[in-house]
Enzyme design. Structure first.
Site, PDB file in Angstrom:
ATOM      1  N   LYS A 235       0.866  -1.189   0.000  1.00  0.00           N
ATOM      2  CA  LYS A 235       0.000   0.000   0.000  1.00  0.00           C
ATOM      3  C   LYS A 235       0.904   1.242   0.000  1.00  0.00           C
ATOM      4  O   LYS A 235       1.665   1.411  -0.940  1.00  0.00           O
ATOM      5  CB  LYS A 235      -0.946  -0.058   1.196  1.00  0.00           C
ATOM      6  CG  LYS A 235      -1.874  -1.290   1.157  1.00  0.00           C
ATOM      7  CD  LYS A 235      -2.863  -1.266   2.302  1.00  0.00           C
ATOM      8  CE  LYS A 235      -3.958  -2.277   2.187  1.00  0.00           C
ATOM      9  NZ  LYS A 235      -3.648  -3.654   2.487  1.00  0.00           N
ATOM     10  N   ARG A 241       3.134  -7.279  -3.277  1.00  0.00           N
ATOM     11  CA  ARG A 241       2.068  -7.757  -2.379  1.00  0.00           C
ATOM     12  C   ARG A 241       2.671  -8.722  -1.374  1.00  0.00           C
ATOM     13  O   ARG A 241       3.251  -9.733  -1.753  1.00  0.00           O
ATOM     14  CB  ARG A 241       0.992  -8.517  -3.161  1.00  0.00           C
ATOM     15  CG  ARG A 241       0.355  -7.791  -4.279  1.00  0.00           C
ATOM     16  CD  ARG A 241      -0.950  -8.453  -4.677  1.00  0.00           C
ATOM     17  NE  ARG A 241      -1.999  -7.971  -3.807  1.00  0.00           N
ATOM     18  CZ  ARG A 241      -2.549  -6.760  -3.919  1.00  0.00           C
ATOM     19  NH1 ARG A 241      -2.142  -5.932  -4.852  1.00  0.00           N
ATOM     20  NH2 ARG A 241      -3.496  -6.384  -3.092  1.00  0.00           N
TER      21      ARG A 241
END
Ligand code: PLP
Length: 433
Positions: A235, A241
């Site tokens: 993020k 990820r």
């Protein structure tokens, strides 16, 4: 061995379409970002081929000398990026993502059906913090542990710490979780520490959304007060990820967090680590220590403030009245529309954001708000001026939504969606088109 275009043109074509969508749209989903080219290279490398169950120096497979070096480097960079002393803090960089990282912590420090308290989903919390409805235990966290959520004060839009204290005193949780997916303010860690200490609970922060801002010291430091800190890596941190779990090295409440957490990750809940992700994460954590990264995170916040103040000027009601971080939460209910309809219209104009519950909402399917984040477009070079224009575009989309809602026969969301998908509806002649 063939490249992708030759081996599988179908998948190649889908990737190209997605690339174009990402390139052309205004990406405003608060949990998304564009990672670095160097991270993508590491993630797409031969590291994906290797099995390495266990930890550096203690593997269940041979041939791990380079993987050991990589994971040790990644751990060191993780501690450095968050300014942590390796004598006091340790980190596990193997969690496959944020939800598994959280469940690994619960498995490490709790027994089945022990009690936890996290922020309510409809008030900005995350599913993995124990969400359940009166009828159903929705997430694994609420199936295997007993959960009572704390909430925001609906008039201020801020966490209601007094109520949390009162509830904790009655519920006696073993773990209290700070952190959120849709909360535009920072957490009061000293207060939460006090509440946790009063009931003998562990205090964990899930900083998934704000870990980039924490690394850059733009927001308060959760490590000063929490026993355990989890995060996703994709993020605001801008990595691949993945997930990480930071833990205090000294025992807490009689528990050796280091061995409990490492064992919960493997063999508790995972098998072989994703070494390609750990490679990409190491690269991202090198970037996270650069002056450019700090400047970027400052821009994420100033851009978000510019967006928030323009929306306020345009008459929008923002939950908590503004933002201290990378996202704003707009309450659309005073306009008689909802987040689902606005999300749909903006999608048609390549403006990507998400519908979101706002405090007091009755439905999670047709929630009353939208969440708008600044990290991704800041990565693409947007300035405060650009974010003011973004606010104006969103405003235009809201006006179109109001008009479209009036033009629809039937009041159900399905009727609206059908109308918007029909040839009868077009954004033609509107600024957004
Ligand atoms: N924790 C928080 C606060 C989040 O916002 C999210 C995802 O958005 C997660 C955990 C879960 O991360 P993942 O989707 O990687 O499992």
């Amino acid at each position: 061995d063939n490249g992708l275009s030759e081996a599988d043109p179908e998948v190649r074509a889908i990737i190209e379409m997605e690339k174009e969508r990402q390139f052309k749209s205004l990406e405003l989903i608060a949990s998304e970002n564009f990672t670095y080219r160097a991270v993508m290279e590491a993630v797409g490398s031969c590291l994906t081929n290797k099995y390495s169950e266990g930890l550096p120096g203690k593997r269940y497979y041979g041939g791990n000398e380079h993987i050991d070096e990589l994971e040790t480097l990644c751990q060191k960079r993780a501690l450095d990026a968050f300014h942590l002393d390796g004598k006091k803090w340790g980190v596990n960089v193997q969690p496959l993502s944020g939800s598994p990282a959280n469940f690994e912590v619960y498995t490490a420090v709790l027994k089945p059906h022990d009690r936890i308290m996290g922020l309510d989903l409809s008030h900005g919390g995350h599913l993995s913090h124990g969400f359940m409805t009166p009828k159903r235990r929705v997430s694994g966290t609420s199936i295997y542990f007993e959960s009572m959520s704390y909430r925001l004060n609906e008039s201020t839009g801020l966490v209601d710490y007094d109520k949390l204290e009162e509830m904790a005193d009655r519920f006696k949780p073993k773990l209290i979780i700070a952190g959120a997916s849709a909360y535009p303010r920072d957490f009061d860690y000293p207060r939460m520490r006090k509440i946790a200490d009063a009931v003998g609970a562990f205090l964990m922060m899930d900083m998934a959304h704000i870990s980039g801002l924490v690394a850059a010291s733009v927001l308060a430091n959760p490590f000063d007060y929490c026993d355990i800190v989890t995060t996703t890596t994709h993020k605001s941190l801008r990595g691949p990820r993945g997930g990480m779990i930071f833990f205090k090295k000294d025992p807490v409440l009689g528990v050796d967090l280091e061995s409990a957490i490492n064992n919960a990750v493997f063999p508790g809940l995972q098998g072989g680590p994703h070494n390609h992700t750990i490679g990409g994460l190491a690269v991202c954590l090198k970037y996270a220590q650069s002056p450019e990264f700090k400047a970027y995170q400052n821009k994420v916040v100033s851009n978000c403030r510019a967006l928030a103040s323009r929306l306020t000027e345009l008459g929008y009601k923002l939950v908590s009245g503004g933002s201290d971080n990378h996202l704003v939460l707009v309450d659309l209910r005073p306009l008689g529309i909802d987040g689902a309809r606005v999300e749909k219209i903006l999608d048609k104009a390549s403006i990507t954001l998400n519908k979101n519950s706002v405090p007091g909402d009755k439905s999670a399917v047709v929630p009353g708000g939208i969440r708008i984040g600044s990290p991704a477009m800041t990565t693409r070079g947007f300035t405060e001026k650009d974010f003011i224009a973004v606010a104006d575009y969103i405003h235009e989309g809201v006006q179109i939504t109001i008009d479209a809602k009036r033009a629809v026969s039937g009041s159900k969301l399905q009727d609206f969606m059908k109308f918007v998908a029909s040839p009868e509806f077009s954004l033609k002649d509107r600024v957004l088109d």
